[in-house]
Design an enzyme around this catalytic site. Sequence first.
Site, PDB file in Angstrom:
ATOM      1  N   HIS A 116       0.798  -1.228   0.000  1.00  0.00           N
ATOM      2  CA  HIS A 116       0.000   0.000   0.000  1.00  0.00           C
ATOM      3  C   HIS A 116       0.834   1.283   0.000  1.00  0.00           C
ATOM      4  CE1 HIS A 116      -4.456   1.066   1.103  1.00  0.00           C
ATOM      5  NE2 HIS A 116      -4.053   1.668  -0.001  1.00  0.00           N
ATOM      6  N   HIS A 175      -6.452  -0.833   8.279  1.00  0.00           N
ATOM      7  CA  HIS A 175      -5.460   0.068   8.873  1.00  0.00           C
ATOM      8  C   HIS A 175      -5.632   1.487   8.329  1.00  0.00           C
ATOM      9  CE1 HIS A 175      -3.752  -4.036   8.399  1.00  0.00           C
ATOM     10  NE2 HIS A 175      -3.422  -3.871   9.675  1.00  0.00           N
ATOM     11  N   ASP A 219      -2.997   3.638   7.825  1.00  0.00           N
ATOM     12  CA  ASP A 219      -1.836   3.937   6.966  1.00  0.00           C
ATOM     13  C   ASP A 219      -1.505   5.424   6.971  1.00  0.00           C
ATOM     14  OD1 ASP A 219      -1.997   1.241   6.466  1.00  0.00           O
ATOM     15  OD2 ASP A 219      -2.490   1.421   4.333  1.00  0.00           O
ATOM     16  N   HIS A 221       4.407   1.160   4.068  1.00  0.00           N
ATOM     17  CA  HIS A 221       3.004   0.857   3.721  1.00  0.00           C
ATOM     18  C   HIS A 221       2.038   1.248   4.838  1.00  0.00           C
ATOM     19  CE1 HIS A 221       2.018  -3.419   5.488  1.00  0.00           C
ATOM     20  NE2 HIS A 221       2.762  -2.729   6.312  1.00  0.00           N
ATOM     21  N   ASP A 257      -7.390  -1.681   0.179  1.00  0.00           N
ATOM     22  CA  ASP A 257      -6.469  -2.681   0.730  1.00  0.00           C
ATOM     23  C   ASP A 257      -7.271  -3.964   0.930  1.00  0.00           C
ATOM     24  OD1 ASP A 257      -4.864  -4.250   2.513  1.00  0.00           O
ATOM     25  OD2 ASP A 257      -3.930  -2.441   3.310  1.00  0.00           O
ATOM     26  N   ASP A 305      -6.883  -6.287   2.777  1.00  0.00           N
ATOM     27  CA  ASP A 305      -7.039  -6.692   4.185  1.00  0.00           C
ATOM     28  C   ASP A 305      -8.222  -6.009   4.865  1.00  0.00           C
ATOM     29  OD1 ASP A 305      -6.192  -4.215   5.411  1.00  0.00           O
ATOM     30  OD2 ASP A 305      -4.100  -4.876   5.430  1.00  0.00           O
ATOM     31  N   GLU A 353      -1.997  -5.203  -1.622  1.00  0.00           N
ATOM     32  CA  GLU A 353      -1.680  -6.110  -0.495  1.00  0.00           C
ATOM     33  C   GLU A 353      -2.153  -7.548  -0.686  1.00  0.00           C
ATOM     34  OE1 GLU A 353       0.431  -5.302   1.883  1.00  0.00           O
ATOM     35  OE2 GLU A 353       0.391  -3.102   2.056  1.00  0.00           O
TER      36      GLU A 353
HETATM   37  C1  DIR Z   1       1.014  -0.499  11.379  1.00  0.00           C
HETATM   38  C2  DIR Z   1       0.497  -1.630  10.516  1.00  0.00           C
HETATM   39  N1  DIR Z   1      -0.023   0.477  11.647  1.00  0.00           N
HETATM   40  C3  DIR Z   1       2.211   0.191  10.721  1.00  0.00           C
HETATM   41  N2  DIR Z   1       0.070  -1.137   9.277  1.00  0.00           N
HETATM   42  C4  DIR Z   1      -0.315  -1.901   8.224  1.00  0.00           C
HETATM   43  O1  DIR Z   1       3.124  -0.517  10.329  1.00  0.00           O
HETATM   44  O2  DIR Z   1       2.214   1.413  10.621  1.00  0.00           O
HETATM   45  N3  DIR Z   1      -0.765  -1.376   7.152  1.00  0.00           N
HETATM   46  N4  DIR Z   1      -0.262  -3.212   8.272  1.00  0.00           N
HETATM   47  O3  DIR Z   1      -1.276  -2.005   6.107  1.00  0.00           O
HETATM   48 MN    MN Z   2      -3.222  -0.447   3.697  1.00  0.00          MN
HETATM   49 MN    MN Z   3      -4.216  -2.780   5.704  1.00  0.00          MN
END
Ligand code: DIR
Ligand code: MN
Ligand code: MN
Length: 314
Positions: A96, A121, A123, A136, A227, A229, A272
């Site tokens: 992402h 998330h 992001d 990401h 995303d 997810d 993702e």
């Molecule tokens: C977490 C995880 N907030 C980070 N973020 C993810 O790494 O900043 N984003 N998995 O897709």
């Molecule tokens: Mn994301």
């Molecule tokens: Mn995500």
Amino acid sequence: HSVGIIGAPFSRGQPRDGVQLGPDVIRQAGLVKKLEVQGCAVKDYGNLKFEDLPDDEPFGSTKRPRAVGLANKQVADAVQRVKNDGHTCVMLGGDHSLAIGSIHGHAACRPELKVVWVDAHADINTPLTSPTGNIHGQPMSYLIHELCAKIPRMPNFSWIKPCIAAKDIVYIGLRDVDPEEHYILKHLGIKTFSMTEVDSLGIAKVMEQTCDYISSKIKKPIHLSYDIDALDPSVAPATGTPVIGGLTYREGIYITEYLCQTGLLSAIDIVEVNPNQAKREEEVHWTANAAVDLVLGCFGRVREGSHADDYKIP
Ligand code: DIR
Ligand code: MN
Ligand code: MN
Ligand code: MN
């Protein structure tokens, strides 16, 4: 609909190998053919080629800044090309972090755009708030005017200029937000529909309110950054950071059907999908098929079925 597809086989915005295979896995699930069958004109621009940068030392705790900065410049240029060719742009990730380039390139052609970010998330970590150093988890922070004073200068990031305002963003599907991110979301007054709002309002009201929020008298183009997810891991398990309690397949598809109805979808990211995160081959297919169905929903597929204008019973 006229669709331009860009593959962005890039993984350096996060640590798990395999997400660079996303574009090909999604194509192998029949994306182009299925779009054509439902009446779209499709131009596949193929995959971008990303250089491997050997001496990409972390900037503070932020990992692979040079590779991420350079890849995103390529994505931004490619998205501008697709938009200037007159297509709705579909960017297949990759991780992402690529939304930096995708939204930046889109905004260069459509400065008034609105962003709908569908994700477990937010992001929106800055390089200084990020608990992981993975870019990401940070793309939004580089794009928002209100955060630009908080972003340090990083190698290969100097071309990035903030291009969206906090009020031009809606989040849907949030359920794993870092405390620092939660502060930023509240502090900037960003519109969010977490899974709690999806539960309390239902997805139909969430989409109604999303579109009320982003549309004024003058209609603005929409950038949908999806995303995979955001979907529940039971439907889309092949992804790097799955979070239980996500959107059902039906809720996920409803978002795309509803946005398609506005006639304002101008660019879409599907990111993702990581086949290497699947426990069984089947899980790759579920996830890729879900990704394809999301794109089809963006381009007019409706579950009630449809027929050609000139169809006659033989
Ligand atoms: C977490 C995880 N907030 C980070 N973020 C993810 O790494 O900043 N984003 N998995 O897709
Ligand atoms: Mn994301
Ligand atoms: Mn995500
Ligand atoms: Mn449509």
